[in-house]
Every structure is written in structure tokens, then in C-alpha cells.
Scaffold this active site. Structure first.
Site, PDB file in Angstrom:
ATOM      1  N   PHE A 122      34.391  27.504  36.878  1.00 54.34           N
ATOM      2  CA  PHE A 122      33.761  28.776  36.551  1.00 54.34           C
ATOM      3  C   PHE A 122      33.815  29.706  37.760  1.00 54.34           C
ATOM      4  O   PHE A 122      33.485  29.311  38.872  1.00 54.34           O
ATOM      5  CB  PHE A 122      32.306  28.553  36.125  1.00 54.34           C
ATOM      6  CG  PHE A 122      31.594  29.856  35.840  1.00 54.34           C
ATOM      7  CD1 PHE A 122      32.012  30.678  34.793  1.00 54.34           C
ATOM      8  CD2 PHE A 122      30.534  30.274  36.638  1.00 54.34           C
ATOM      9  CE1 PHE A 122      31.369  31.879  34.551  1.00 54.34           C
ATOM     10  CE2 PHE A 122      29.896  31.483  36.389  1.00 54.34           C
ATOM     11  CZ  PHE A 122      30.311  32.289  35.341  1.00 54.34           C
ATOM     12  N   GLN A 123      34.237  30.931  37.532  1.00 54.15           N
ATOM     13  CA  GLN A 123      34.399  31.950  38.569  1.00 54.15           C
ATOM     14  C   GLN A 123      35.289  31.481  39.718  1.00 54.15           C
ATOM     15  O   GLN A 123      35.067  31.825  40.874  1.00 54.15           O
ATOM     16  CB  GLN A 123      33.038  32.444  39.085  1.00 54.15           C
ATOM     17  CG  GLN A 123      32.268  33.209  38.001  1.00 54.15           C
ATOM     18  CD  GLN A 123      31.121  34.040  38.538  1.00 54.15           C
ATOM     19  OE1 GLN A 123      30.505  33.683  39.531  1.00 54.15           O
ATOM     20  NE2 GLN A 123      30.834  35.155  37.877  1.00 54.15           N
ATOM     21  N   GLU A 162      32.243  45.531  43.489  1.00 49.57           N
ATOM     22  CA  GLU A 162      32.820  45.030  44.740  1.00 49.57           C
ATOM     23  C   GLU A 162      33.871  45.964  45.328  1.00 49.57           C
ATOM     24  O   GLU A 162      34.038  46.034  46.545  1.00 49.57           O
ATOM     25  CB  GLU A 162      33.421  43.638  44.536  1.00 49.57           C
ATOM     26  CG  GLU A 162      32.372  42.538  44.368  1.00 49.57           C
ATOM     27  CD  GLU A 162      31.934  42.328  42.930  1.00 49.57           C
ATOM     28  OE1 GLU A 162      32.300  43.164  42.067  1.00 49.57           O
ATOM     29  OE2 GLU A 162      31.230  41.341  42.661  1.00 49.57           O
ATOM     30  N   LYS A 175      31.556  26.910  48.441  1.00 48.06           N
ATOM     31  CA  LYS A 175      30.093  26.825  48.467  1.00 48.06           C
ATOM     32  C   LYS A 175      29.611  25.578  49.218  1.00 48.06           C
ATOM     33  O   LYS A 175      28.607  25.640  49.928  1.00 48.06           O
ATOM     34  CB  LYS A 175      29.569  26.816  47.029  1.00 48.06           C
ATOM     35  CG  LYS A 175      28.082  27.132  46.948  1.00 48.06           C
ATOM     36  CD  LYS A 175      27.642  27.367  45.516  1.00 48.06           C
ATOM     37  CE  LYS A 175      26.147  27.670  45.472  1.00 48.06           C
ATOM     38  NZ  LYS A 175      25.663  27.825  44.097  1.00 48.06           N
ATOM     39  N   MET A 177      46.302  66.597  39.477  1.00 45.53           N
ATOM     40  CA  MET A 177      47.605  66.343  40.083  1.00 45.53           C
ATOM     41  C   MET A 177      48.576  65.810  39.033  1.00 45.53           C
ATOM     42  O   MET A 177      49.766  66.128  39.046  1.00 45.53           O
ATOM     43  CB  MET A 177      47.469  65.375  41.257  1.00 45.53           C
ATOM     44  CG  MET A 177      48.695  65.336  42.152  1.00 45.53           C
ATOM     45  SD  MET A 177      49.124  66.941  42.848  1.00 45.53           S
ATOM     46  CE  MET A 177      48.265  66.920  44.418  1.00 45.53           C
TER      47      MET A 177
END
Lengths: 591, 176
Positions: free
Chosen positions: A119-120, A57, A169, A488
Site C-alpha cells: 500500500f502506497q 506535495e 518506515k 500563451m
């Protein structure tokens, strides 16, 4: 839009798709999951909007940033709840810091489960509040269309930024009423785009009287659209004054022009930094006096009158006190500046300007980007010079970078004559930005040459996106300057920590040629100077994703450099300069 | 070459009372507070309540302190929050009234109890609860006035204090 259309009842998922269509969205970058399945189902049943499946993502956000920055449109992202949303956080913060317009839709667990540690589930609006320009949780399907349209308005108006819309949802399944964009203006948030003309007059007066003027230009000019860059170029040429740009502003003014002094700041050019230090009138347009630019703030450009043009009032007087603040859109302000300059018959002080340019040319003659040419070992600067030669004259080249030495060298050595062709993570400094950003740019410009100038450490942070490039036949080029160090970090350890290279050496790097092959792309390698041109030519010729493993000098450092806590006139020009006490004690804490 | 003298040259810390009109929507207070904590600004007092039900607007009063440059930043940062309609710096914009209410619980008997009641009268604090051994006083006024009253009660059996924080409004006919 007729009232009848407005009253159509649609599912939340269909409202999302319709709103995106009405906003002119052609492509979204995303990754499915349980909490966004209804939207993915709606996506499946239509052909107007293309979905690019990323492999992480974070990369969806960077790809959307690359898309947005190379087109000037809003980048759109779709992720699921929980880990989908938390993985998006780095990309959102990146877009916030660099003022990139993004709309990110996230799935959320059903409204009755919110707060139950489902969940999630995560508190997406809570987590993303400080890393977005604004965010929304939509609990009522009848607010969904309005919120989506408002999100696009907020993302692109004023100082652009990322906006998150969290959609449970059950709201995606529920039926509700659609509203058109025109019907969905936010109640508040009306950024000022037209400047106060008295202030512009004042600025023009100061500019005309200046003896040692300078334009200091940032990404705000690019965000204001190509017309702002044209107006800037017109105005700078009209005055004959020198112009420097920030890392984010590269391309706002043509790099090939004599009036351009190069990039300023920590790894900016000697002439740009000394001109900033010695100027008497500074016009800052769409930049924000970032610490990378100013160096030691208390000694920053000590004798200048400062004019600051910005669309965001909070950027003004934040780090540096300015004398003439002008709030407005860069294009509007530049238009007014040109008009007033002409109308008042203003002219530069020719004698003073000639003297100023003489001084600047003296600084320029130091040739601060000079480096030691070597017969065999590839210097990273050399590789980029050859790349510059190979792409010069083309205006369909889009360059992205990861973060580190290679990023600064790319900024120093590659030619940016136009806006929207350079994409780098400026504010947040996100390693792993470049490959997904190049993918985003390539999606927007399928026939263009999109090159991610990378380091071997950064590229591994989002290397999985090679699979995305292959899936959509996006011929992005990953140009790795491989020095086997986090360069760097190593450079700072050398300068500030007694050469103790703590954890900055990569012991077990993959074979990047085989890695390209494993993904189904093309791998190329150069280990000595004589191979560089051939490898670059082959990279450009191949119409497939390519990884170039450019094995460069491991010990090369990026100069010029203003060490932390130092002022613009205290630059280190090269390895021969004394580096002991490069940074004063109070500067050690600076990043 | 100089322009006008900058109003932000001073490094003295100033106390400012800022009034903000915001959409009364979920998360708006978190946005304001997050801004202050995230950017390291001070909050001396913050109050919020809905003031216009039809337009779902809330009014937030913040008392903060900082140099003039910081105060200017605070206002600019507040102003760019999407649900914020208006930001007014009452301290800069002319005379204004500031009020705060406190509930002060004092427990004790005998002379201390009598003295507490007597002082409450002097300070025009109301008794809103009383038992044989305790009082709850309600006092409204300027912050310093409340501080003085609470300070006196500390010696007379102070049990606890609950303060509303500052609400403020400009004097005269003008609105926010």
C-alpha cells in the site's frame, strides 16, 4: 563534534531531525502520511525546525524552491511514500531544470515490503532518478546521517539541484549511530570551482579587443550568490559593455542601469536580441544557450567568438559551440576576470564601443515593449506598469509568477535590480509554480511584499495553497491578469494554427473575489483602467493574503516575439507585423 | 575575430570507447543507462563489473558513437553523475586494447560439424561444451574478429550467440 556524540544511538527519525538541525535547516515544507509518521512524530517533539503544511506535495517543492531562491539556502521537503512521492515529481523536475538546491525526504514502505506492491508503495528512486541531481534509498539506519549530509552537499555544490532521500518506515524506527556533517563527505563529486587561469586570460584578451561585445548572463550568477552579482555589475561597468540577462538571470545585473539591454530570447527585447545577433565577442556567464534564448541555433549570433563560463561542464558545447570554455563558479571567474583585466591594464576600444552603443541605442529607440494604451480596457502591460510604479524604490519585494503570457510580461515590465527577488519556472515552465513559490519566499521573509503575478488558468493549478497562506498568516498577493484564456496557448494558436482556439478558453472560471473570501483572504477586482491604482494600493496595504482579479484585455498578445524556428534578427515586434508564415515549416514542431 | 579552431566543428560520426570508474552502489548502472536513453545517445556495447572490492568500485566500459560534440557531451554528462569517479575516453587518450568474449553454439553433423571445428581452430576458439550433435565455442578477440567467426558459423548450424560486450584498457603503465 566529540566522538561521544558521534556514537549516540538514535532512532532513524531522530537522526533525520538532528541532521537537519546540523545542516542549519530552519523550516521544511511537507505533507504527512503513513510512511513518514515516525519523522512527523519526531518533528512534533522539538521546536527548532518549523514545518509548513502545504495542501499538495507539488506545492511543497515549489514552496521550497521559492524559499531557496529568495534566501540562497537549501529548500527542504518532507513527503510520504507512493502518491506523496509521485506528486513531488513535477516540483523535483522544476528544481532540476532551474538548478535549485532542494533536499526532499520521502517515506517508503518497510524494507521487507519493497517490491511487493505494498500500500502506497512506488519505486521512488526509480521514478525520481531522471528528475533529480541524485537520489538515495537508505536501507540501513547507520547510513542515514551520512546520506543526509551528503545530500545537502550534493544539492548545493557544483550546479545546484534537487536530491531525494527515500527512507523506509522501519529505518525511521530503527536505532543507529549519528555522524556529523564533517564526517560525511561523499567519496566522489568534487565540482571544479576555480577556473583555468589561462582560459580566463584568453577571454580577457578577446574581450579587450572586442568591437561589439556583449555580456549574456543567466541564473548561474544568481546561484553563485549575491557576491557574484556584485562582481558582475562591477566588471560590466568597468568595461562599459552592454549586458543582457536571461529569464533566470533577471536581477543579476540592475535593471535600472543603462548598460542593461533587458531580457533576451523569445520574448526578450529588440535591442538585446539584435545585439546578441550582431556582437563579435559574447561572454556567456551562467546561462546555457537554451532554445528560448537562441532561437534558430544555426543562425544564432553567427559572427561572434563565444566565451562560456559555467560550473557545469556538460552545459558547455551542448547546444552551441563555444570558443573559450571556462569551467568554474561564476563568482570565482568574475573575480579573476576583474583582477586580470586590471593587472593587464586592459581598456575597451573606446571608438568601437561608442559606435556599438550608438547602434544599440538606435535599436532601443524602437521601444519594443510599447503597447497601445486604452482609456477603459485594462491592458495587462498597463497593470504591470502600475504595479511597477507602486513597488518602485522598495527592496523588500519578491515576485513570483506562474507560466504563460503574464510571466513574460512580468519579466518585461517589472524592475529587478537585485538578485534573489525574482522566482519563476524557467526551464520546465510549470503552471502552478507561483503561489507556492510566493509562500516559500514569504516564509523566509515574513515582512516582505511577496507577489505572485499569475494568470487565471495557472493559478487554478495550485489554488489550494491559499489555505496554506491563511494557516500561517502569510500575506502573499496573487495578482491575476485575467484574460479568460490560456493566453500563451491562444497566442500560438492565433499565430500558428489559424486562430482555431482549441480548448484554450476557460468556460467556467470561479469568481476570484469570492474564492479569496472563501479561503479567508481578501479579494479585489479591477475591470477598468480607473480602478487599477486603487486595487494595487489596497492589495499592498492589506496585511493578509489577497487575490487580485485584474480583468484585462482578452486578446492582447505578448511581443516582441521570435517565432519558433526563427533567428534573433527575425523578431515580430507587434500585432501589426505580418504573422502569416510567422514560423517556417521546420519550426512548427518546435515548442 | 576568431579564437582557436574548434575541435567540435566536425559532424562525422565517430566511435569511442569510454572507461568509467564508479561506486558500486544500487542504481548506478540505471543512472548510466538512463542518461544514454534519456538524452538519446547510442550504446553499442556496455559492460560492467566490480573491479575493487575494498573500495567498492566498478568499471564500466561503454562503446558509443556520435559527432565529436556529442561525444564530449556524453563524457561531461557522465562526469557529473555523483557516483562517477573518473571518465576516460580511451579512443582519444592513446593506444588501448579492446577485447570481447563470445559463446557460440553450433549444431550439426557430418561435414558441417567438421568444418565448424576446423574454423574454430583457425580462430583459436575453444570448445567449452560438446555433444554428438553440437559444440559451444568460446572465442575472445576484437569485435570484428568475433563478427567474422559468427558469420562463418551461420552457415554451419549456428544456434545462438552470447557476447560479453567490450572491455578495454589503455596500453602502457598508466592507470585509470
Amino acid at each position: 563534534m566529540s566522538a561521544a556524540t558521534n556514537e549516540t544511538s538514535l532512532t532513524g527519525a531522530d537522526i533525520v531531525l538532528k541532521a537537519l538541525r546540523d545542516q542549519g535547516v530552519e523550516v521544511i515544507f511537507g505533507y504527512p502520511g503513513g510512511a513518514v509518521l515516525p519523522i512527523y512524530d519526531a518533528l512534533f517533539q522539538q521546536n527548532d525546525i518549523r514545518h509548513i503544511l502545504v495542501r499538495h506535495e507539488q506545492a511543497a517543492l515549489h514552496a521550497a524552491e521559492g524559499y531557496a531562491r529568495s534566501t540562497g539556502k537549501v529548500g527542504v521537503v518532507l513527503v510520504t511514500s507512493g502518491p506523496g512521492a509521485t506528486n513531488a515529481v513535477t516540483g523535483l523536475t522544476d528544481a532540476l531544470m532551474d538548478s535549485i538546491p532542494i533536499v526532499c525526504l520521502s517515506g517508503q514502505v518497510a524494507t521487507h515490503l519493497i517490491g511487493n506492491d505494498a500500500f502506497q508503495e512506488c519505486d521512488t528512486t526509480g521514478i525520481t532518478r531522471p528528475c533529480t541531481k541524485h537520489n538515495y534509498l537508505v536501507k540501513d539506519v547507520n547510513n542515514l546521517a551520512r546520506t543526509l549530509h551528503e545530500a545537502f552537499y550534493v544539492a548545493k555544490n557544483g550546479r545546484p539541484g534537487p536530491v531525494v532521500i527515500d527512507i523506509p518506515k522501519d529505518v525511521q524506527f530503527a536505532e543507529g549511530t549519528y555522524r556529523s556533517p564533517a564526517d560525511s563527505m561523499p567519496k566522489s563529486y568534487r565540482p571544479q570551482v576555480k577556473p583555468d587561469l589561462n582560459r580566463v586570460e584568453e577571454a580577457i584578451d578577446l574581450l579587450a579587443k572586442a568591437k561589439r561585445p556583449i555580456f549574456y548572463v543567466g541564473g548561474g550568477v544568481i546561484n553563485a550568490g549575491p557576491v557574484a552579482s556584485q562582481l558582475l555589475t562591477q566588471f560590466v561597468r568597468m568595461t562599459g559593455y552592454p549586458c543582457t540577462t536571461t529569464l533566470m538571470g533577471l536581477g543579476a545585473y540592475p535593471a535600472s542601469d543603462r548598460q542593461w539591454l533587458g531580457m533576451l530570447g523569445m520574448h526578450g527585447t529588440y535591442e538585446a536580441n539584435l545585439a546578441m545577433h550582431g556582437c563579435d565577442v559574447m561572454v556567456c556567464i551562467g546561462a546555457r544557450f537554451d532554445d528560448r534564448v537562441t532561437g534558430k541555433v544555426s543562425e544564432f549570433s553567427p559572427n561572434s567568438v563565444k566565451i562560456h563560463v559555467d560550473i557545469d561542464p556538460s552545459s558547455i558545447n551542448k547546444n552551441v559551440r563555444v570558443d573559450v570554455p571556462i569551467i568554474g563558479d561564476a563568482a570565482h571567474v568574475l573575480e579573476d576576470m576583474i583582477r586580470i583585466w586590471k593587472a593587464r591594464g586592459k581598456q575597451a576600444d573606446k571608438a568601437a564601443l561608442a559606435e556599438w552603443w550608438e547602434q544599440i541605442e538606435f535599436w532601443r529607440a524602437r521601444d519594443c515593449l510599447r503597447y497601445d494604451k486604452t482609456p477603459k480596457i485594462i491592458k495587462p502591460q498597463y497593470a504591470l506598469e502600475r504595479l511597477r510604479a507602486a513597488i518602485s524604490g522598495r527592496d523588500d519585494v519578491y515576485i513570483t509568477t506562474e507560466v504563460g503570457q503574464h510571466q513574460m510580461w512580468a519579466a518585461q515590465f517589472l524592475p529587478f535590480d537585485k538578485p534573489n527577488h525574482w522566482m519563476t519556472s524557467g526551464g520546465l515552465g510549470t503552471m502552478g509554480y507561483g503561489l507556492p513559490a510566493a509562500i516559500g519566499a514569504q516564509v523566509a521573509h515574513p515582512d516582505a511584499l511577496c507577489i505572485d503575478v499569475a494568470g487565471e488558468a495557472s493559478i487554478l493549478m495550485n489554488i489550494q495553497e491559499m489555505a496554506t497562506a491563511l494557516q500561517y498568516r502569510l500575506p502573499v498577493k496573487v495578482f491575476i491578469l485575467n484574460n479568460q484564456y490560456m493566453g500563451m496557448v491562444r497566442q500560438w494558436q492565433e499565430l500558428l494554427h489559424g486562430g482555431r482556439y482549441s480548448e484554450s478558453y476557460s468556460e467556467a472560471l470561479p469568481d476570484f473575489v469570492k474564492l479569496a473570501d472563501a479561503f479567508g483572504g481578501v479579494g479585489l477586482r479591477a475591470t477598468e483602467v480607473s480602478q487599477v491604482d486603487d486595487v494595487i494600493a489596497e492589495m499592498i496595504k492589506v496585511k493578509r493574503p489577497v487575490i487580485v482579479d485584474m480583468c484585462v484585455d482578452q486578446k492582447e498578445n505578448c511581443f516582441p516575439m521570435i517565432p519558433g524556428g526563427r533567428a534573433h534578427n527575425e523578431m515580430l515586434l507587434g500585432p501589426d507585423e505580418k504573422v502569416e508564415n510567422a514560423t517556417p515549416e521546420d519550426g512548427m514542431v518546435l515548442v | 575575430m576568431t579564437a582557436r579552431p574548434s575541435p567540435f566543428a566536425s559532424t562525422a560520426i565517430e566511435r569511442h570507447t569510454i572507461s568509467i570508474l564508479v561506486d558500486n552502489e544500487p542504481g548506478v548502472l540505471a543512472r548510466v543507462i538512463g542518461l544514454f536513453s534519456g538524452r538519446g545517445y547510442n550504446i553499442e556495447s556496455l559492460t560492467v563489473a566490480e573491479v575493487d572490492r575494498d573500495a567498492t568500485l566498478s568499471r564500466v566500459t561503454i562503446v558509443t558513437s556520435g559527432t565529436p560534440m556529442i561525444i564530449e557531451q556524453i563524457k561531461a554528462q557522465l562526469g557529473r553523475l555523483v557516483p562517477v569517479h573518473r571518465v576516460h575516453d580511451l579512443t582519444l587518450e592513446g593506444p588501448f586494447v579492446e577485447r570481447e568474449t563470445a559463446l557460440v553454439k553450433v549444431a550439426g553433423t557430418g561435414e558441417k560439424r567438421v568444418e565448424a571445428l576446423r574454423l574454430a581452430d583457425v580462430f583459436k576458439a575453444r570448445v567449452v561444451d560438446a555433444t554428438i550433435t553440437s559444440f559451444v565455442f568460446e572465442i575472445t578477440g576484437q569485435g570484428e574478429e568475433l563478427d567474422r567467426f559468427i558469420g562463418l558459423m551461420a552457415e554451419l548450424g549456428l544456434v545462438g550467440v552470447s557476447r560479453t560486450g567490450v572491455v578495454a584498457m589503455s596500453r602502457g603503465p598508466g592507470g585509470i
